[in-house]
Scaffold this motif. Structure first.
Motif, PDB file in Angstrom:
ATOM      1  N   ARG A  96       2.506   2.828   2.045  1.00  0.00           N
ATOM      2  CA  ARG A  96       1.302   2.235   1.407  1.00  0.00           C
ATOM      3  C   ARG A  96       0.682   1.157   2.105  1.00  0.00           C
TER       4      ARG A  96
ATOM      5  N   GLN B  57      -6.311   7.819  -1.836  1.00  0.00           N
ATOM      6  CA  GLN B  57      -5.345   7.845  -0.634  1.00  0.00           C
ATOM      7  C   GLN B  57      -5.828   8.026   0.870  1.00  0.00           C
TER       8      GLN B  57
ATOM      9  N   ASP C   9      -3.718  -2.008   3.184  1.00  0.00           N
ATOM     10  CA  ASP C   9      -2.648  -1.506   2.270  1.00  0.00           C
ATOM     11  C   ASP C   9      -3.226  -1.153   0.903  1.00  0.00           C
ATOM     12  N   LEU C  10      -2.515  -0.221   0.152  1.00  0.00           N
ATOM     13  CA  LEU C  10      -2.955   0.131  -0.980  1.00  0.00           C
ATOM     14  C   LEU C  10      -2.988  -0.854  -2.261  1.00  0.00           C
TER      15      LEU C  10
ATOM     16  N   ASP D 240       1.799   8.899   1.922  1.00  0.00           N
ATOM     17  CA  ASP D 240       2.788   8.451   0.666  1.00  0.00           C
ATOM     18  C   ASP D 240       2.453   9.074  -0.490  1.00  0.00           C
TER      19      ASP D 240
ATOM     20  N   TRP E 216      -3.392   7.439   4.076  1.00  0.00           N
ATOM     21  CA  TRP E 216      -1.925   6.837   3.631  1.00  0.00           C
ATOM     22  C   TRP E 216      -1.060   8.014   3.348  1.00  0.00           C
TER      23      TRP E 216
ATOM     24  N   ASP F 287       7.109   5.812   1.193  1.00  0.00           N
ATOM     25  CA  ASP F 287       6.396   4.730   0.960  1.00  0.00           C
ATOM     26  C   ASP F 287       5.550   4.181   2.304  1.00  0.00           C
TER      27      ASP F 287
END
Lengths: 165, 319
Positions: free
Chosen positions: A154, A10, A26-27, A58, A56, A152
């Motif tokens: 991400r 993360q 982004d993830l 999330d 991140w 969310d």
């Protein structure tokens, strides 16, 4: 006193070469969490020497930066969302703390940072100062985020910058 | 009459280095002497994070762990170098090692508590030779044992595992010198007992510091009820003889409060707590000599006795 387990995936690595522009990693892109700075020809002046990583927001079970890869020898300022990004979803009030560890595995809270209302607007930047005299140091130190909601984000990492005094 | 001890063997000396917690390899790092019963299927794993096993009166001694069967199996015997039980040479005595038929060092079950080690579904971060998590138990300062994954009824009376450490066990193990100072402390056993560390290194004694106490499991109790009230006090002296209390760093801490609620808020089966001591120019706390005093407060209610010969790692990180 509390203990947290390490939660990788993360956060990005710390870099000493930050920038004032936002990143959009982004993830869904596994390489995004590794890279931190994109240095493009002709944009060298945009790079600044500081301690920076991406986070991140999330997750609700605790998000932890990697441990600081520089020695902590005094007070430092932590700036949250220094890139002034507007989050995709509101993670609620985030409890931000400084944690320490003897072995890099089991962490304890050294100091409260702040309770940060990240929201989803592009003006949610905040900061706090870690008082070295009051809270000391440990061989491993990191920043812990405890989000109030599972949102969310991400595709919307925030920048976290640490500036030693 | 409360027991008062200072320094060895309840407290090792302070050192400015330690080692990364590392699982050792049999043959290379230690010699296995006996393996019987369930240990033949699931051998004890040996871990180290300090070099106290190389003490002149410890090398060459044979460590031994023997089990007894029950509703849940338990560790009946733990033999270790006697230098860590009463400071003399040789192997620990039967009285120091054998819990007999009714008592136990700890049970082996499916939970990490103040009387048991989890051998069935440990969630520790330490991974055994069988490639699954294993909870550890500290035998001597810096030397720990871990059980490979098994059930709580796998052992038979007398199942035994014994080994002898090799001095070369630390070869290649990462040495850590990060500005912290480490001391191993065996907590006071009964209410009002006191344990004093050796004096702290001059370099750190009059500086602000973080105090971190870590036991690689939970310190084990005898009995099943009552509380533990660990208090840690910073003391000072100008002649290394008469000490006064400066301030209380940890007040009436009971680690079983974490154990009884399961793994949360601890997360992993390790007891760890920390506090910061802040010195400023106006507090008058500078002394030529400083040490820590560990005591179990005697208050209302029933105090549970802590088992002897189990050490926690006490670390000071100066500002």
């Amino acid at each position: 006193m509390s203990h947290y387990t390490d939660n990788v995936g993360q956060v990005s690595k710390w870099t000493t070469l930050g920038s004032n522009t936002n990143s959009s990693y982004d993830l869904d892109d596994e390489t995004g969490a590794v890279g931190n700075v994109s240095i493009i020809n002709g944009e060298g002046i945009n790079a600044q020497v500081r301690h920076e990583c991406h986070v991140w927001l999330d997750y609700t079970d605790g998000i932890y930066t990697k441990h600081f890869d520089w020695p902590v020898m005094g007070d430092f300022t932590v700036m949250l969302n220094s890139g002034n990004v507007a989050l995709a979803a509101d993670p609620g009030d985030i409890d931000v703390d400084i944690q320490g560890s003897i072995d890099g595995s089991t962490y304890v809270k050294l100091a409260d940072g702040l309770t940060w209302d990240a929201g989803t607007t592009a003006t949610q930047i905040d900061s706090f100062v870690y008082d070295y005299d009051a809270s000391g140091r440990m061989p491993y130190m990191r920043i812990a985020f405890d989000c109030g909601s599972d949102a969310d984000n991400r595709h919307k990492p925030i920048k976290v910058v640490v500036v030693p005094h | 009459m409360p027991t008062v001890t200072t320094g060895w063997p309840e407290c090792t000396g302070w050192k400015n280095y330690r080692y990364k917690l590392t699982r050792l390899a049999p043959v290379t790092d230690y010699i296995i002497n006996t393996v019987t019963g369930e240990f033949a299927n699931n051998a004890l794993n040996i871990w180290i994070d300090d070099d106290w096993f190389t003490h002149g009166d410890a090398l060459g001694q044979t460590y031994l762990v023997a089990m007894k069967t029950g509703i849940a199996d338990a560790v009946r015997k733990i033999y270790k170098p006697r230098v860590f039980t009463d400071g003399t040479s040789g192997l620990s005595t039967d009285a120091q090692s054998d819990m007999g038929l009714s008592a136990k060092w700890f049970g082996v079950t499916n939970a990490d508590t103040t009387t048991t080690v989890d051998v069935a579904n440990s969630e520790a971060s330490t991974i055994g030779r069988d490639n699954v998590s294993q909870s550890l138990y500290t035998v001597i300062p810096g030397l720990h044992i871990g059980f490979e994954r098994t059930t709580s009824t796998a052992f038979a009376n007398g199942d035994e595992f014994s080994w002898t450490m090799k001095s070369a066990a630390l070869d290649g193990v990462e040495k850590i010198m990060d500005g912290s100072y480490t001391n191993w402390v065996a907590f006071p056993i009964a209410a009002s007992d006191e344990v004093y560390t050796q004096t702290m290194p001059t370099y750190v004694a009059n500086r602000s510091f973080n105090l971190n106490v870590q036991n690689i499991g939970y310190p084990k109790h005898s009995g099943s009820s009552g509380n533990t009230a660990l208090t840690i006090i910073l003391q000072g002296s100008n002649d290394n003889s008469a000490f006064v209390d400066i301030m209380t760093l940890v007040d009436d801490f009971d680690w079983q409060d974490g154990a009884t609620v399961g793994l949360t808020p601890y997360g992993t089966p390790i007891m760890q707590f920390q506090t910061h001591h802040d010195i400023n120019a106006l507090d008058g706390e500078n002394f030529l000599y400083k040490r820590l005093k560990f005591t179990m407060e005697a208050g209302t209610g029933t105090e549970r006795e802590v088992h002897p010969y189990q050490w926690s790692k006490v670390t000071i990180i100066p500002n």
